[in-house]
Design a protein around this motif. Structure first.
Motif, PDB file in Angstrom:
ATOM      1  N   HIS A 178     -88.056 -11.177   6.114  1.00 19.07           N
ATOM      2  CA  HIS A 178     -88.199 -10.812   4.701  1.00 19.07           C
ATOM      3  C   HIS A 178     -89.377  -9.870   4.441  1.00 19.07           C
ATOM      4  CE1 HIS A 178     -87.716 -10.998   0.416  1.00 19.07           C
ATOM      5  NE2 HIS A 178     -88.939 -11.473   0.246  1.00 19.07           N
ATOM      6  N   HIS A 179     -90.586 -10.282   4.811  1.00 15.46           N
ATOM      7  CA  HIS A 179     -91.764  -9.454   4.553  1.00 15.46           C
ATOM      8  C   HIS A 179     -91.823  -8.330   5.596  1.00 15.46           C
ATOM      9  CE1 HIS A 179     -92.782 -13.285   2.601  1.00 15.46           C
ATOM     10  NE2 HIS A 179     -93.598 -12.608   1.826  1.00 15.46           N
ATOM     11  N   PRO A 180     -91.841  -7.079   5.180  1.00  9.26           N
ATOM     12  CA  PRO A 180     -91.824  -5.984   6.159  1.00  9.26           C
ATOM     13  C   PRO A 180     -93.134  -5.884   6.932  1.00  9.26           C
ATOM     14  CG  PRO A 180     -91.152  -5.239   3.947  1.00  9.26           C
ATOM     15  CD  PRO A 180     -91.758  -6.595   3.795  1.00  9.26           C
ATOM     16  N   PRO A 181     -93.072  -5.483   8.194  1.00 12.27           N
ATOM     17  CA  PRO A 181     -94.299  -5.286   8.964  1.00 12.27           C
ATOM     18  C   PRO A 181     -94.882  -3.886   8.762  1.00 12.27           C
ATOM     19  CG  PRO A 181     -92.406  -5.022  10.390  1.00 12.27           C
ATOM     20  CD  PRO A 181     -91.867  -5.368   9.032  1.00 12.27           C
ATOM     21  N   VAL A 182     -94.765  -3.367   7.537  1.00  6.56           N
ATOM     22  CA  VAL A 182     -95.350  -2.086   7.141  1.00  6.56           C
ATOM     23  C   VAL A 182     -95.963  -2.280   5.755  1.00  6.56           C
ATOM     24  CG1 VAL A 182     -93.783  -0.674   8.526  1.00  6.56           C
ATOM     25  CG2 VAL A 182     -93.154  -1.253   6.172  1.00  6.56           C
ATOM     26  N   ARG A 183     -96.904  -1.426   5.398  1.00  2.00           N
ATOM     27  CA  ARG A 183     -97.659  -1.620   4.165  1.00  2.00           C
ATOM     28  C   ARG A 183     -96.804  -1.355   2.926  1.00  2.00           C
ATOM     29  NH1 ARG A 183     -98.974   3.109   1.716  1.00  2.00           N
ATOM     30  NH2 ARG A 183     -98.894   5.014   2.979  1.00  2.00           N
ATOM     31  N   ALA A 184     -97.256  -1.920   1.807  1.00  2.00           N
ATOM     32  CA  ALA A 184     -96.581  -1.754   0.526  1.00  2.00           C
ATOM     33  C   ALA A 184     -97.162  -0.564  -0.235  1.00  2.00           C
ATOM     34  CB  ALA A 184     -96.718  -3.028  -0.302  1.00  2.00           C
ATOM     35  N   GLU A 185     -96.480  -0.183  -1.313  1.00  2.00           N
ATOM     36  CA  GLU A 185     -96.885   0.969  -2.104  1.00  2.00           C
ATOM     37  C   GLU A 185     -97.711   0.607  -3.330  1.00  2.00           C
ATOM     38  OE1 GLU A 185     -96.508   4.388  -1.670  1.00  2.00           O
ATOM     39  OE2 GLU A 185     -96.055   3.687   0.357  1.00  2.00           O
ATOM     40  N   THR A 186     -97.815  -0.673  -3.668  1.00  5.17           N
ATOM     41  CA  THR A 186     -98.582  -1.069  -4.848  1.00  5.17           C
ATOM     42  C   THR A 186     -99.554  -2.184  -4.482  1.00  5.17           C
ATOM     43  OG1 THR A 186     -97.004  -2.779  -5.572  1.00  5.17           O
ATOM     44  CG2 THR A 186     -96.618  -0.512  -6.347  1.00  5.17           C
ATOM     45  N   ASP A 187    -100.588  -2.330  -5.313  1.00  4.22           N
ATOM     46  CA  ASP A 187    -101.589  -3.367  -5.054  1.00  4.22           C
ATOM     47  C   ASP A 187    -100.969  -4.758  -5.060  1.00  4.22           C
ATOM     48  OD1 ASP A 187    -103.495  -1.396  -4.912  1.00  4.22           O
ATOM     49  OD2 ASP A 187    -104.366  -1.787  -6.889  1.00  4.22           O
ATOM     50  N   LEU A 188    -100.047  -5.002  -6.005  1.00  5.44           N
ATOM     51  CA  LEU A 188     -99.445  -6.327  -6.100  1.00  5.44           C
ATOM     52  C   LEU A 188     -98.640  -6.651  -4.859  1.00  5.44           C
ATOM     53  CD1 LEU A 188     -98.754  -8.926  -7.534  1.00  5.44           C
ATOM     54  CD2 LEU A 188     -96.960  -7.718  -8.791  1.00  5.44           C
ATOM     55  N   LEU A 189     -97.788  -5.734  -4.460  1.00  5.47           N
ATOM     56  CA  LEU A 189     -96.948  -6.002  -3.293  1.00  5.47           C
ATOM     57  C   LEU A 189     -97.779  -6.086  -2.013  1.00  5.47           C
ATOM     58  CD1 LEU A 189     -93.797  -3.842  -4.100  1.00  5.47           C
ATOM     59  CD2 LEU A 189     -93.997  -6.336  -4.140  1.00  5.47           C
ATOM     60  N   GLN A 190     -98.860  -5.315  -1.930  1.00  6.63           N
ATOM     61  CA  GLN A 190     -99.707  -5.407  -0.744  1.00  6.63           C
ATOM     62  C   GLN A 190    -100.410  -6.757  -0.688  1.00  6.63           C
ATOM     63  OE1 GLN A 190     -99.688  -3.246   1.784  1.00  6.63           O
ATOM     64  NE2 GLN A 190    -100.973  -4.718   2.875  1.00  6.63           N
ATOM     65  N   ALA A 191    -100.766  -7.304  -1.851  1.00  4.36           N
ATOM     66  CA  ALA A 191    -101.371  -8.642  -1.887  1.00  4.36           C
ATOM     67  C   ALA A 191    -100.382  -9.713  -1.471  1.00  4.36           C
ATOM     68  CB  ALA A 191    -101.897  -8.935  -3.294  1.00  4.36           C
ATOM     69  N   LEU A 192     -99.093  -9.419  -1.601  1.00  3.90           N
ATOM     70  CA  LEU A 192     -98.043 -10.371  -1.239  1.00  3.90           C
ATOM     71  C   LEU A 192     -97.312  -9.942   0.030  1.00  3.90           C
ATOM     72  CD1 LEU A 192     -96.538 -11.009  -4.798  1.00  3.90           C
ATOM     73  CD2 LEU A 192     -98.328 -12.291  -3.622  1.00  3.90           C
ATOM     74  N   ALA A 193     -97.933  -9.101   0.832  1.00  2.62           N
ATOM     75  CA  ALA A 193     -97.298  -8.543   2.024  1.00  2.62           C
ATOM     76  C   ALA A 193     -97.496  -9.459   3.233  1.00  2.62           C
ATOM     77  CB  ALA A 193     -97.871  -7.161   2.319  1.00  2.62           C
ATOM     78  N   LEU A 194     -96.930  -9.051   4.356  1.00  4.63           N
ATOM     79  CA  LEU A 194     -97.166  -9.724   5.632  1.00  4.63           C
ATOM     80  C   LEU A 194     -98.597  -9.454   6.057  1.00  4.63           C
ATOM     81  CD1 LEU A 194     -95.563 -11.268   7.941  1.00  4.63           C
ATOM     82  CD2 LEU A 194     -95.377  -9.029   9.042  1.00  4.63           C
ATOM     83  N   ASP A 195     -99.296 -10.480   6.533  1.00  2.00           N
ATOM     84  CA  ASP A 195    -100.685 -10.282   6.923  1.00  2.00           C
ATOM     85  C   ASP A 195    -100.795  -9.425   8.168  1.00  2.00           C
ATOM     86  OD1 ASP A 195     -99.756 -12.693   8.478  1.00  2.00           O
ATOM     87  OD2 ASP A 195    -101.767 -12.475   9.306  1.00  2.00           O
ATOM     88  N   GLU A 196    -101.936  -8.765   8.303  1.00  3.07           N
ATOM     89  CA  GLU A 196    -102.140  -7.799   9.384  1.00  3.07           C
ATOM     90  C   GLU A 196    -102.043  -8.450  10.757  1.00  3.07           C
ATOM     91  OE1 GLU A 196    -105.490  -4.474  10.764  1.00  3.07           O
ATOM     92  OE2 GLU A 196    -105.598  -5.425   8.783  1.00  3.07           O
ATOM     93  N   ARG A 197    -102.575  -9.663  10.887  1.00  4.94           N
ATOM     94  CA  ARG A 197    -102.505 -10.361  12.178  1.00  4.94           C
ATOM     95  C   ARG A 197    -101.072 -10.549  12.617  1.00  4.94           C
ATOM     96  NH1 ARG A 197    -100.643 -14.751  13.887  1.00  4.94           N
ATOM     97  NH2 ARG A 197    -100.147 -15.396  11.759  1.00  4.94           N
TER      98      ARG A 197
END
Length: 301
Positions: A178-197
């Motif tokens: 579900h959560h993509p292993p690439v960064r999001a385009e907005t602050d909200l989605l990046q806060a809810l993204a897959l963690d870097e680790r």
């Protein structure tokens, strides 16, 4: 089957009753519109990459099964489902099993001790599976953190993934998460993204393997990004279309439906996104202050 033809759906957000998403969107209608739009195309797989349900009810999973499984079967295709942050593992598993119904699958041997207990007091194992059909290996990963909107992959899952791709499949491997292993385009989605680790751990384990595509959702707008020669396909959401060009600090979405038609072979991956208006009306709009409040409440601390 040298070319794998996939209908990639994501973020259906179905309810077990007649509730509307954000009080506006009939998500079942959106799903049916998306299917109708591609009804004349052949597929081998129909994939739904998470946030299948909005309310986590058994009825919502029965609804998606009763819509997608017959539609796929008419085309000689099979269905694959992955957990999203709105999904409930108990309801999901009761109806959709380990995410690849109708075929034998292999799953991790034990639950992670970090997972909260299920109703019987045992740790609730993430919905993870692998199988190979027609020379194509398909892997379902569970990026969800119960009670949170952001995503993680446990070391157990990463080790399972590493073992699963140690040797090549007949034609290649497709991962659904579900959560993509690439960064999001907005602050909200990046806060809810897959963690870097987790993202780094995933790439470490699949680099130089036969993985030909990673199918994801969560962002509600289309992205295709190639990492180490492997395309990550983020399909547009079935439920709505999130704005990607209104700046990072705000968040909004309109009443559109979407999907992606994906063709994968050893030589290439072709992605044809579908994103069309239902009414086209605005579903929600959060300003920077509201986004900050949501991040504080639901983002990774």
């Amino acid at each position: 089957m040298a070319t794998l033809r996939i209908l990639h759906l994501t973020d259906t957000h179905l309810h077990g009753d007649d509730s509307l998403h954000y009080g506006v969107v009939d998500t079942e209608s959106h799903l049916r519109m998306a299917l109708q739009r591609v009804a004349d195309r052949p597929f081998d797989l129909v994939v739904c990459s998470g946030d299948i349900s909005e309310d986590g009810s058994v009825a919502s999973y029965e609804l998606v099964r009763d819509i997608l499984d017959p539609w796929a079967a008419e085309r000689g295709a099979r269905t694959i489902y992955a957990m999203g942050n709105h999904d409930d593992r108990g309801g999901f598993r009761e109806v959709l099993g380990e995410g690849q119904p109708g075929v034998p699958v292999h799953t991790p041997a034990a639950a992670s001790p970090l997972q909260p207990p299920s109703s019987d007091g045992q740790p609730e194992r993430p919905v993870v599976s692998v199988t190979e059909v027609g020379g194509w290996r398909t892997i379902v990963l569970d990026t969800t953190v119960p009670g949170a909107g952001y995503g993680e992959l446990s070391e157990e899952q990463l080790d399972f993934l590493e073992h699963a791709v140690q040797s090549p499949a007949g034609h290649g491997t497709v991962i659904v998460m579900h959560h993509p292993p690439v960064r999001a385009e907005t602050d909200l989605l990046q806060a809810l993204a897959l963690d870097e680790r987790s993202a780094d751990g995933l790439w470490d384990r699949i680099r130089d393997t036969d993985v030909t595509a990673i199918l994801s959702g969560h962002y509600h707008h289309p992205i295709v990004e190639t990492v180490y020669g492997m395309p990550v396909v983020v399909a547009p959401g079935v439920t709505n279309l999130a704005a990607a060009f209104d700046g990072r600090t705000e968040e909004s979405a309109n009443d559109w439906f979407g999907a992606a038609v994906v063709e994968v072979s050893a030589e290439r991956t072709r992605v044809l996104p579908l994103s069309e208006p239902a009414t086209g009306d605005e579903v929600f709009r959060f300003n920077a202050e509201q986004v900050g409040q949501i991040i504080e409440a639901a983002g990774r601390q």
